[in-house]
Enzyme design. Structure first.
Site, short mmCIF file in Angstrom:
data_model
loop_
_atom_site.label_atom_id
_atom_site.label_comp_id
_atom_site.label_asym_id
_atom_site.label_seq_id
_atom_site.Cartn_x
_atom_site.Cartn_y
_atom_site.Cartn_z
N CYS A 31 0.83 -1.21 0.00
CA CYS A 31 0.00 0.00 0.00
C CYS A 31 0.87 1.27 0.00
O CYS A 31 1.54 1.56 0.99
CB CYS A 31 -0.90 -0.04 1.23
SG CYS A 31 -1.78 1.47 1.62
N CYS A 82 0.06 3.76 2.74
CA CYS A 82 0.53 3.22 4.02
C CYS A 82 2.00 3.54 4.23
O CYS A 82 2.43 3.88 5.34
CB CYS A 82 0.32 1.71 4.09
SG CYS A 82 -1.40 1.18 3.98
#
Length: 104
Positions: free
Chosen positions: A31, A34
């Site tokens: 991600c 993230c």
């Protein structure tokens, strides 16, 4: 204090039974957002005063992610007294992460 790696084995002890609020970062290795939020969460954890910080890898801990209805990541949840107090989805600046914990 460094962020605690949270798993199904230690989640209850470290989060649900914690005597201080806990900021939990639900994330995944693949991600991009993230990866942008992770160093922010780490900095907040290093300066944590009166709370602690933990991280849940949603790929490794699918059951935890499902239990808390994680459908988008990164997702920050503040747990207080064993219950969800605040939630934020997406990348936010450090002051917003700190406010999330303080306002919980």
């Amino acid at each position: 204090m460094a962020a605690i790696v949270l798993t199904a084995d230690n989640f209850e002890k470290e989060v649900l039974k914690s005597d201080v609020p806990v900021l939990v970062d639900f994330w995944a290795e693949w991600c991009g957002p993230c990866k942008m939020l992770s160093p922010v969460v780490d900095r907040v954890g290093e300066n944590a005063d009166g709370f602690k910080v933990g991280k849940v890898n949603v790929d490794d801990e699918y059951d935890l992610a499902e239990r808390y209805g994680i459908s988008s990541i990164p997702c920050l949840i503040v747990f207080k007294d064993g219950k969800e107090a605040k939630r934020s989805v997406g990348v936010i600046p450090q002051d917003a992460v700190e406010a999330l914990v303080k306002d919980a």
